[in-house]
Write a protein that holds these residues in place. Structure first.
Motif, PDB file in Angstrom:
ATOM      1  N   GLU A   6       0.846  -1.186   0.000  1.00 25.93           N
ATOM      2  CA  GLU A   6       0.000   0.000   0.000  1.00 25.93           C
ATOM      3  C   GLU A   6       0.891   1.248   0.000  1.00 25.93           C
ATOM      4  N   LEU A  19       1.681  -5.210   3.193  1.00 22.88           N
ATOM      5  CA  LEU A  19       0.430  -5.727   3.744  1.00 22.88           C
ATOM      6  C   LEU A  19       0.358  -7.237   3.593  1.00 22.88           C
ATOM      7  N   VAL A  29      -7.091  -5.399  12.371  1.00 24.46           N
ATOM      8  CA  VAL A  29      -5.816  -4.958  11.811  1.00 24.46           C
ATOM      9  C   VAL A  29      -4.745  -4.866  12.893  1.00 24.46           C
ATOM     10  N   LEU A  31      -0.925  -3.025  13.162  1.00 21.86           N
ATOM     11  CA  LEU A  31       0.189  -2.251  12.642  1.00 21.86           C
ATOM     12  C   LEU A  31       1.460  -2.819  13.254  1.00 21.86           C
ATOM     13  N   GLY A  58      -0.105  -4.668   8.579  1.00 23.09           N
ATOM     14  CA  GLY A  58       0.606  -3.677   7.790  1.00 23.09           C
ATOM     15  C   GLY A  58       1.902  -3.285   8.449  1.00 23.09           C
ATOM     16  N   LEU A 105      -4.692   1.640   7.468  1.00 24.12           N
ATOM     17  CA  LEU A 105      -5.056   0.239   7.683  1.00 24.12           C
ATOM     18  C   LEU A 105      -6.525   0.091   8.057  1.00 24.12           C
ATOM     19  N   ALA A 111     -10.433  -4.600   6.452  1.00 23.65           N
ATOM     20  CA  ALA A 111     -10.357  -4.356   7.899  1.00 23.65           C
ATOM     21  C   ALA A 111     -11.728  -4.492   8.549  1.00 23.65           C
TER      22      ALA A 111
END
Length: 232
Positions: A6, A19, A29, A31, A58, A105, A111
Motif C-alpha cells: 500500500e 500488507l 488490523v 500495525l 501492515g 489500515l 479491515a
C-alpha cells in the motif's frame, strides 16, 4: 497468503506499507512497527505469523525519509549501518507517520473489528508513544528503549498495553525496566512480561546474537493471547 504494498500519503510525501492478508481475507488490523533493520526477513516472518492468526497486518517503511525500504542483515556490519541510519530518525515524526499508517489500515476494505499495534525495539518505543496519541485497541511493545524515560505517558493511555522486556538487556538495564514496572503497577490496562534471563531483541530469530530459544516462544504466546483478548 495474499500480500501487497500500500502507499501511505502524508503531508511531505508518501511511503510504502507492506500488507499481509489472512486466509479469510479480512480481520482485525495490526500495525507492525519495524526495528532498526527495516522491514526485513524477521519483521516479514512476524507479519506472516500474525496474518496466519487472522489479522490484516501492515508494516510501514518508517525510514523512508532517510533511506527508502531500508533492509540490513543482523551481522556486525549491518547492525552498525542500521544504528547509524537510526541515529537520524525523528521519533515524533515516526509516531505521526505510524498514526497515519494505522488510519490507512483501518480504512482498508479488508479491515474489520479492532486495531492493534505490535512493535519491536525501535518499534516498541514508537508503538508505546503512538498509544498516547492515536485511537488503538491494544499495543504490544517489545523492549522499547524510549519507554523507561517516558513512563509519564501512561497517564494518557487508556488502551490495553503489554510491555515485554529482557531482564538481562544490556541496552535497557534491569533498573530501567523496574521503572516501567513501578509505573505500570496498579494500572488495570497495563501488563508486564519480563524474561529475566533474556537480553535485547530476544524474540528475533534472524539474529543469533540476540535470539533466546527459551524466552522467545513464551513471550510470543503471551503477546498472541493479549491480542486475542483485545482484538479477537
Amino acid at each position: 497468503m495474499e500480500t501487497r504494498t500500500e502507499t501511505v500519503t502524508v503531508a511531505d510525501g508518501s511511503f510504502d506499507m507492506h500488507l499481509w492478508l489472512p486466509e479469510g481475507g479480512s480481520g482485525p488490523v495490526v500495525l507492525l512497527i519495524q526495528e532498526i533493520y527495516g522491514v526485513g526477513p524477521y519483521i516479514r516472518k512476524v507479519a506472516g505469523d500474525l496474518a496466519a492468526l487472522g489479522y490484516v497486518v501492515g508494516a510501514p517503511d518508517l525510514f523512508w525519509r532517510l533511506r527508502r525500504n531500508w533492509v540490513s542483515d543482523h551481522g556486525e556490519t549491518g547492525t552498525a549501518a542500521s544504528l547509524e541510519l537510526a541515529s537520524g530518525f525523528d521519533l515524533p515524526q515516526g509516531v505521526s507517520d505510524s498514526a497515519i499508517a494505522l488510519a490507512h489500515l483501518r480504512a482498508l476494505p479488508e479491515a474489520r473489528d479492532g486495531a492493534g499495534v505490535v512493535g519491536f525495539c525501535l518499534g516498541g518505543s514508537v508503538g508505546y508513544l503512538l498509544a498516547a496519541t492515536a485511537e488503538v485497541d491494544a499495543v504490544a511493545s517489545f523492549y522499547g528503549s524510549a519507554v523507561p524515560e517516558a513512563t509519564g505517558m501512561m497517564e494518557k493511555i487508556t488502551a490495553p498495553l503489554l510491555f515485554v522486556f529482557g531482564g538481562s538487556d544490556p541496552y535497557i538495564p534491569r533498573d530501567q525496566v523496574a521503572i516501567v514496572e513501578q509505573a505500570a503497577a496498579g494500572r488495570p490496562n497495563v501488563e508486564m512480561h519480563v524474561a529475566e534471563k533474556a537480553g535485547h531483541a530476544f524474540h528475533n530469530h534472524e539474529a543469533p546474537q540476540f535470539y533466546d530459544p527459551e524466552a522467545a516462544p513464551v513471550a510470543w504466546e503471551r503477546a498472541v493471547e493479549f491480542l486475542r483478548r483485545h482484538l479477537g
